[in-house]
Scaffold this active site. Structure first.
Site, short mmCIF file in Angstrom:
data_model
loop_
_atom_site.label_atom_id
_atom_site.label_comp_id
_atom_site.label_asym_id
_atom_site.label_seq_id
_atom_site.Cartn_x
_atom_site.Cartn_y
_atom_site.Cartn_z
N ALA A 1 5.67 13.92 -9.12
CA ALA A 1 5.95 12.49 -9.26
C ALA A 1 6.99 12.05 -8.24
CB ALA A 1 6.43 12.18 -10.67
N GLU B 1 16.08 4.95 -3.06
CA GLU B 1 15.43 5.41 -1.82
C GLU B 1 14.81 4.23 -1.07
OE1 GLU B 1 14.08 9.93 -3.27
OE2 GLU B 1 12.59 8.34 -3.22
N SER C 1 6.88 7.51 -4.13
CA SER C 1 7.85 6.92 -3.20
C SER C 1 7.31 6.94 -1.78
CB SER C 1 9.17 7.70 -3.23
OG SER C 1 9.72 7.66 -4.51
N GLU D 1 4.80 11.69 -4.21
CA GLU D 1 3.69 10.86 -3.78
C GLU D 1 3.99 9.37 -3.89
OE1 GLU D 1 0.23 11.71 -2.88
OE2 GLU D 1 1.49 13.32 -2.15
N CYS E 1 8.63 4.84 -16.02
CA CYS E 1 8.99 5.90 -15.08
C CYS E 1 10.44 6.36 -15.22
CB CYS E 1 8.77 5.38 -13.65
SG CYS E 1 9.26 6.56 -12.40
#
Lengths: 412, 64
Positions: free
Chosen positions: A247, A369, A252, A250, A360
């Protein structure tokens, strides 16, 4: 017309639910899905196996259904609307995870995973995320062009961060990036996905065992301590680690790549983003990009645990329920003129990370990020542009679990 | 404004801290909500209302 004929005629007209985007508007949710929501926030649709689960497309309806205790995530119940054949075939031996657990089971598992991803911890990582981002951009600018942004920045940044957090050596990234990507790719067979899962599982179990002997400051060491304390078994800890590793990569990576493609397609908004200084305004811009793209495109899957009436729909126990998040994020009731990318729009009520207790758990890492990347890349490389025509971009196939572009050739 | 949080419902998404970091924090061991100020000043009212609105677990209640 007899009632059965009417029903049959209605069933034949049912919308077939898949991620069939309009190739001339590749960033927008499928037109058919949006049209459905103009009609009603909850409606029946057909899916790949011929079954006809409910589709919840309205923003308010999505919030209500994803918070409703009469709705379950248990993927072993008959009638569960699986995203694809591979998932349907393997569901019977899926262990309990944050994805398919309800209630107290879910709370117990989730609370073993949340500690490393709190907002204050992620804020504290901001300087490190900035440093990695700056270094990756330095390397990109020093190298030949054009370059694939996916491999120069989008994938390495989240990968470096999740490795640092988990305590997985980044030197092994070629191995686990390849295997992790199999889980969300539709062009791999069930056997290939299982082999990749086994390889990844074996690798992580080995690391966990090592950390039981020599703990360090990271998530895998936390899990190793829980194994020693008897709170987790090695297979359970391996699975939790695998979920975080996959998780963390992929989604981000897809957001950085797709977000860049989207911004390059909206030069006015991109110019505005370059001028934003305030961290909260950058955060808001990121929320708008998250809303617009909603990379978790394939719909949250649920099943009704009892009979109830919802938004005029008579939902029966055992009915499948799908919540396509892009539809809620493009609901004009919640986001006026949803097709307009507006980085100043108040957008943090979007559903890009889902809603309800399953939202999430890595979202604060992802947000920071993205705030760092979107606040840095276009300032440092103001002439950044696509090195190919937009029409040549390879968007993921319609049945992939995450919306994305395989590679993004850019130059400057 | 009086803020009430429900630790049982909380899923540690961190949205309240992102919206109003002077009013909410997260517990060190598992990220569960910690209420720093149950009577936040009027200047923070909008942020606190936003925090309640974006809590995915509906764990924040505001009594005006």
């Amino acid at each position: 017309m007899a009632e059965s004929d009417t029903r049959q005629a209605t069933e034949e007209r049912l919308y077939f639910y898949q991620d069939d985007r309009d190739t001339t508007c590749p960033f927008a949710p499928p037109p058919g899905l949006r049209a459905l929501n103009d009609h009603a926030p909850v409606t029946r649709a057909r899916i790949w196996d011929g079954s006809t689960p409910w589709l919840v497309t309205g923003h308010a309806a999505q919030r209500a259904i994803l918070s409703d205790p009469r709705v379950s995530s248990n993927d072993k119940l008959a009638g569960f609307p699986y995203p694809n054949k591979a998932m349907a075939e393997t569901a019977h031996h899926h262990p309990l995870t944050i994805f398919n657990a309800d209630g107290a089971d879910h709370t117990r598992i989730r609370r073993m995973m949340t500690r490393p991803f709190t907002r204050p911890r992620m804020e504290a990582l901001r300087p490190q995320i900035q440093q990695f981002t700056d270094e990756l951009i330095d390397t990109m600018l020093a190298g030949p062009k054009p370059v694939d942004l996916m491999h120069a920045l989008s994938l390495p940044l989240p990968s470096l961060m999740i490795c640092a957090l988990l305590g997985v050596p980044y030197e092994d990234h070629d191995f686990f990036q390849e295997h992790a990507s199999f889980a969300t790719r539709s062009d791999k067979t069930t056997e290939e996905q299982q082999a990749a899962n086994q390889a990844l599982g074996g690798y992580l179990a080995g690391l966990l065992q090592k950390k039981m002997g020599e703990p360090t400051e990271d998530v895998l060491s936390d899990f190793a301590t829980r194994i020693k304390d008897g709170d987790l078994t090695l297979p359970e800890a391996t699975l939790l680690s695998m979920i975080l590793l996959i998780a963390g990569h992929e989604t981000s990576a897809n957001m950085i790549t797709l977000g860049t493609a989207l911004l390059l397609d909206n030069p006015g908004q991109l110019a505005r983003l370059r001028e934003i200084d305030d961290t909260r305004d950058v955060a808001n811009a990121v929320d708008e990009i998250l809303r617009y793209l909603t990379v978790a495109t394939f719909g949250q899957r649920r099943i009704a645990a009892e009979d109830f009436t919802f938004e005029g729909a008579d939902i029966k126990a055992g009915d499948g329920i799908i919540v396509p998040l892009p539809a809620g994020n493009w609901d004009p009731e919640a986001f006026p003129e949803p097709e307009k990318l507006d980085l100043t729009r108040k957008a943090n009520h979007h559903h890009a990370f889902g809603w309800g207790i399953h939202q999430c758990l890595g979202q604060q890492l992802a947000r920071i990020e993205l705030q760092v990347v979107f606040g840095t890349l276009y300032r440092r490389v103001p002439t950044l542009r696509l090195a190919v025509e937009r029409d040549a971009l390879a968007f993921r196939p319609a049945d992939a679990l995450a919306f994305g572009i395989g590679e993004l050739p850019v130059t400057w | 404004m009086k803020v009430v949080v429900d630790e049982e419902k909380c899923v540690a998404a961190g949205q309240c801290v992102a919206a109003a970091m002077d009013v909410f924090d997260q517990r060190e061991e598992d990220g569960i909500v910690v209420l720093l100020d149950e009577n936040p000043p009027a200047a923070l009212a909008e942020d606190v209302r936003n925090a309640a609105a974006v809590c995915p677990a509906l764990a924040i209640r505001i009594e005006e």
